[in-house]
Scaffold this active site. Structure first.
Site, PDB file in Angstrom:
ATOM      1  N   SER A 156      33.122   8.816  36.156  1.00 57.83           N
ATOM      2  CA  SER A 156      32.887   9.130  35.650  1.00 57.83           C
ATOM      3  C   SER A 156      31.932   9.939  37.054  1.00 57.83           C
ATOM      4  O   SER A 156      31.020   9.232  37.976  1.00 57.83           O
ATOM      5  CB  SER A 156      31.818   9.016  34.653  1.00 57.83           C
ATOM      6  OG  SER A 156      30.668  10.326  34.499  1.00 57.83           O
ATOM      7  N   TYR A 208      24.387   5.788  31.144  1.00 58.66           N
ATOM      8  CA  TYR A 208      25.718   6.009  31.473  1.00 58.66           C
ATOM      9  C   TYR A 208      26.194   6.043  32.939  1.00 58.66           C
ATOM     10  O   TYR A 208      27.169   5.273  33.149  1.00 58.66           O
ATOM     11  CB  TYR A 208      26.201   7.592  30.452  1.00 58.66           C
ATOM     12  CG  TYR A 208      27.601   8.429  30.863  1.00 58.66           C
ATOM     13  CD1 TYR A 208      28.525   7.208  29.893  1.00 58.66           C
ATOM     14  CD2 TYR A 208      27.999   9.025  31.658  1.00 58.66           C
ATOM     15  CE1 TYR A 208      30.060   7.693  29.986  1.00 58.66           C
ATOM     16  CE2 TYR A 208      29.323   9.536  31.762  1.00 58.66           C
ATOM     17  CZ  TYR A 208      30.446   8.640  31.057  1.00 58.66           C
ATOM     18  OH  TYR A 208      31.464   9.430  30.461  1.00 58.66           O
ATOM     19  N   ASN A 211      34.054  16.239  34.594  1.00 56.63           N
ATOM     20  CA  ASN A 211      34.477  16.908  33.130  1.00 56.63           C
ATOM     21  C   ASN A 211      35.179  17.844  33.294  1.00 56.63           C
ATOM     22  O   ASN A 211      36.136  18.480  33.666  1.00 56.63           O
ATOM     23  CB  ASN A 211      33.280  18.493  32.876  1.00 56.63           C
ATOM     24  CG  ASN A 211      31.844  18.149  33.454  1.00 56.63           C
ATOM     25  OD1 ASN A 211      30.937  17.907  32.104  1.00 56.63           O
ATOM     26  ND2 ASN A 211      31.160  18.626  34.186  1.00 56.63           N
ATOM     27  N   LYS A 217      30.399  28.540  19.993  1.00 55.98           N
ATOM     28  CA  LYS A 217      29.104  28.947  19.989  1.00 55.98           C
ATOM     29  C   LYS A 217      29.793  29.813  20.333  1.00 55.98           C
ATOM     30  O   LYS A 217      29.463  30.979  18.626  1.00 55.98           O
ATOM     31  CB  LYS A 217      28.350  28.085  21.089  1.00 55.98           C
ATOM     32  CG  LYS A 217      27.239  26.871  20.746  1.00 55.98           C
ATOM     33  CD  LYS A 217      26.496  27.132  22.216  1.00 55.98           C
ATOM     34  CE  LYS A 217      25.950  25.940  22.118  1.00 55.98           C
ATOM     35  NZ  LYS A 217      24.625  26.051  23.004  1.00 55.98           N
ATOM     36  N   ARG A 277      28.183  23.497  37.145  1.00 56.58           N
ATOM     37  CA  ARG A 277      29.509  22.890  37.265  1.00 56.58           C
ATOM     38  C   ARG A 277      30.676  23.325  37.462  1.00 56.58           C
ATOM     39  O   ARG A 277      31.411  24.091  37.915  1.00 56.58           O
ATOM     40  CB  ARG A 277      29.137  21.832  35.871  1.00 56.58           C
ATOM     41  CG  ARG A 277      28.746  21.781  35.023  1.00 56.58           C
ATOM     42  CD  ARG A 277      28.433  19.834  35.927  1.00 56.58           C
ATOM     43  NE  ARG A 277      27.004  19.700  35.390  1.00 56.58           N
ATOM     44  CZ  ARG A 277      25.836  19.746  35.068  1.00 56.58           C
ATOM     45  NH1 ARG A 277      25.275  20.735  35.735  1.00 56.58           N
ATOM     46  NH2 ARG A 277      24.770  19.371  34.306  1.00 56.58           N
TER      47      ARG A 277
HETATM   48  P1  NAD Z   1      36.345  10.331  23.825  1.00 65.48           P
HETATM   49  O1  NAD Z   1      35.106   9.814  22.919  1.00 65.48           O
HETATM   50  O2  NAD Z   1      37.244  11.338  22.749  1.00 65.48           O
HETATM   51  O3  NAD Z   1      37.159   8.640  23.851  1.00 65.48           O
HETATM   52  C1  NAD Z   1      36.499   7.432  23.862  1.00 65.48           C
HETATM   53  C2  NAD Z   1      37.047   6.823  22.676  1.00 65.48           C
HETATM   54  O4  NAD Z   1      36.831   5.508  23.205  1.00 65.48           O
HETATM   55  C3  NAD Z   1      37.189   7.457  21.449  1.00 65.48           C
HETATM   56  O5  NAD Z   1      37.794   7.409  20.473  1.00 65.48           O
HETATM   57  C4  NAD Z   1      36.395   6.297  20.565  1.00 65.48           C
HETATM   58  O6  NAD Z   1      36.187   5.930  19.426  1.00 65.48           O
HETATM   59  C5  NAD Z   1      36.489   4.957  21.968  1.00 65.48           C
HETATM   60  N1  NAD Z   1      35.497   3.663  22.091  1.00 65.48           N
HETATM   61  C6  NAD Z   1      33.996   3.702  21.409  1.00 65.48           C
HETATM   62  N2  NAD Z   1      33.560   2.994  21.780  1.00 65.48           N
HETATM   63  C7  NAD Z   1      34.755   1.758  21.503  1.00 65.48           C
HETATM   64  C8  NAD Z   1      35.367   0.430  20.991  1.00 65.48           C
HETATM   65  N3  NAD Z   1      33.969  -0.464  21.506  1.00 65.48           N
HETATM   66  N4  NAD Z   1      36.170  -0.274  20.862  1.00 65.48           N
HETATM   67  C9  NAD Z   1      37.654   0.429  21.032  1.00 65.48           C
HETATM   68  N5  NAD Z   1      36.618   2.647  21.255  1.00 65.48           N
HETATM   69  C10 NAD Z   1      36.102   2.494  21.424  1.00 65.48           C
HETATM   70  O7  NAD Z   1      35.996  10.342  25.230  1.00 65.48           O
HETATM   71  P2  NAD Z   1      36.440  10.874  26.904  1.00 65.48           P
HETATM   72  O8  NAD Z   1      36.944  12.510  26.893  1.00 65.48           O
HETATM   73  O9  NAD Z   1      38.675  10.806  26.182  1.00 65.48           O
HETATM   74  O10 NAD Z   1      37.188  10.026  27.482  1.00 65.48           O
HETATM   75  C11 NAD Z   1      37.591   8.955  27.888  1.00 65.48           C
HETATM   76  C12 NAD Z   1      37.097   8.543  29.163  1.00 65.48           C
HETATM   77  O11 NAD Z   1      37.064   9.108  30.373  1.00 65.48           O
HETATM   78  C13 NAD Z   1      35.833   7.721  29.020  1.00 65.48           C
HETATM   79  O12 NAD Z   1      35.679   6.326  29.283  1.00 65.48           O
HETATM   80  C14 NAD Z   1      34.719   8.465  29.376  1.00 65.48           C
HETATM   81  O13 NAD Z   1      33.274   7.842  29.858  1.00 65.48           O
HETATM   82  C15 NAD Z   1      35.578   8.934  30.982  1.00 65.48           C
HETATM   83  N6  NAD Z   1      35.035  10.260  31.215  1.00 65.48           N
HETATM   84  C16 NAD Z   1      35.128  11.188  30.394  1.00 65.48           C
HETATM   85  C17 NAD Z   1      34.739  13.079  30.193  1.00 65.48           C
HETATM   86  C18 NAD Z   1      34.699  14.005  30.195  1.00 65.48           C
HETATM   87  O14 NAD Z   1      34.463  14.753  30.509  1.00 65.48           O
HETATM   88  N7  NAD Z   1      35.516  13.646  29.060  1.00 65.48           N
HETATM   89  C19 NAD Z   1      34.521  12.716  31.975  1.00 65.48           C
HETATM   90  C20 NAD Z   1      33.276  11.825  32.992  1.00 65.48           C
HETATM   91  C21 NAD Z   1      34.464  10.383  32.003  1.00 65.48           C
END
Ligand code: NAD
Length: 328
Positions: free
Chosen positions: A119, A150, A179, A201, A223
């Site tokens: 991220s 995080y 993002n 919102k 952003r």
């Molecule tokens: P999300 O929360 O929709 O998806 C993450 C999934 O991981 C969830 O469905 C959750 O239930 C699952 N999860 C959490 N803990 C778990 C566990 N112990 N075992 C199995 N599953 C588990 O988030 P996302 O937006 O799809 O993000 C996916 C990845 O991308 C993550 O690693 C997040 O940190 C990274 N990321 C996302 C963004 C963004 O803007 N969406 C930005 C930077 C990084």
């Protein structure tokens, strides 16, 4: 199409669900999706995929998840928008168990390629104090001063991926997502991010006839936001490519939160009164993605215009809100 088994960890989440859908569309037919959430909470779930409900913080679960896999995408993390990550640092850091146990299992079962979703929160906070931010280059992650909780977990896990590759030959690949937004993701409940929260919102203000929204912070924070389609393309490109260092995967169309609100109002065809909650979590003052490296190494960068992606996201959240209201 057969590339061997593809495992999508976090397959019940926003990006994971879209990735599974995209892989199916490309003709892959040996896919396993794994998530901790009950199946009825997955954003997308496909009967032709092997769907498993496991807690991937557990070592044994990671072994069951990765066994027989050619490619593993680790998109599983306990995460959310600023409101969640500023108030749940420990929960965010515990995701380190997911990546650690998945890497151990990937080594054990000889996984060919392993993708880790890092991220932009890994970047040094000192480089993000100004709203007129200079876009973040990959080298700006060090000296390390990432987002507390995080961001530290993401930076540590990047290092772990690197050393699993250097020491054990596991072919790890990494992206620093900036993002990501789009339909079929979190838009309510406390884990949603700015684009979805803004749509919700504005829609609620429009439908309730109370023409007012609250903005977190003073609205001047800046952003960039990447549409899900670009995220999917870049993620798969990185997994298949030869670049082993963590690269930015983000849009460089910088907007302030006030400009994002203007855009959503214009999509909705309303003009709303704004109140600014200066006590709410707002994250760094400015953040943008420097795309010099991705362009040099892959000849491509995320290019979906924010307005185009936001129109699709708005339409989906609008339908969700209407649907929820009907089912109440
Ligand atoms: P999300 O929360 O929709 O998806 C993450 C999934 O991981 C969830 O469905 C959750 O239930 C699952 N999860 C959490 N803990 C778990 C566990 N112990 N075992 C199995 N599953 C588990 O988030 P996302 O937006 O799809 O993000 C996916 C990845 O991308 C993550 O690693 C997040 O940190 C990274 N990321 C996302 C963004 C963004 O803007 N969406 C930005 C930077 C990084």
């Amino acid at each position: 199409m057969s590339a061997g088994k593809i495992v999508v960890c976090g397959g019940g989440g926003f990006i994971g669900g879209h990735l599974v859908a995209d892989l199916l569309k490309q003709g892959h037919n040996d896919i396993r999706a794994v998530d901790i959430k009950p199946f009825d909470e997955w954003y997308q779930k496909f009967p032709e995929v092997e769907n498993l409900q496991f807690d991937l913080q557990e070592k044994e679960a990671c072994e069951k998840a990765t066994k027989g896999a050619a490619h593993v995408y680790n998109l599983a993390a306990d995460m959310g928008g600023m409101g969640f990550i500023e108030n749940n640092r420990c929960l965010c850091m515990l995701s380190v168990l997911i990546n650690t146990h998945l890497l151990m299992a990937a080594k054990k079962f000889g996984v060919q390629r392993y993708f880790y979703a890092s991220s932009a929160c890994v970047y040094n906070a000192d480089k993000q104090r100004d709203e007129n931010v200079t876009a973040l280059k990959e080298e700006d992650a060090y000296p390390a001063m990432p987002e507390d909780g995080y961001g530290w977990e993401k930076l540590f896990s990047e290092r772990m991926c690197r050393h699993y590759r250097e020491d054990f030959g596991v072919q790890t690949r990494m992206a620093r997502f900036h993002n990501v937004y789009g339909p079929l993701g979190t838009w309510d409940g406390g884990r949603e991010k700015a684009p979805a929260a803004m749509c919700r919102k504005v829609i609620q203000a429009k439908l309730s006839g109370k023409p007012e929204i609250e903005i977190w912070g003073d609205g001047h924070q800046t952003r960039s936001f990447m549409f899900i389609d670009d995220c999917l393309k870049g993620t798969q490109m990185f997994l298949h490519g030869d670049v082993t260092d963590a690269l930015n995967l983000g849009s460089n169309e910088l907007v302030s939160i006030n400009q994002l609100a203007d855009m959503v109002e214009s999509i909705a065809g309303v003009k709303l009164k704004r109140s600014y909650n200066l006590k709410a979590p707002k994250g760094v003052n400015g953040r943008n993605s420097d795309n010099t490296l991705i362009k040099k190494l892959f000849g491509w960068e995320p290019g979906t215009r924010l307005r185009d992606g936001m129109e699709k996201t708005y339409a989906w959240i609008y339908d969700e809100i209407k649907r929820n209201a009907k089912s109440r």
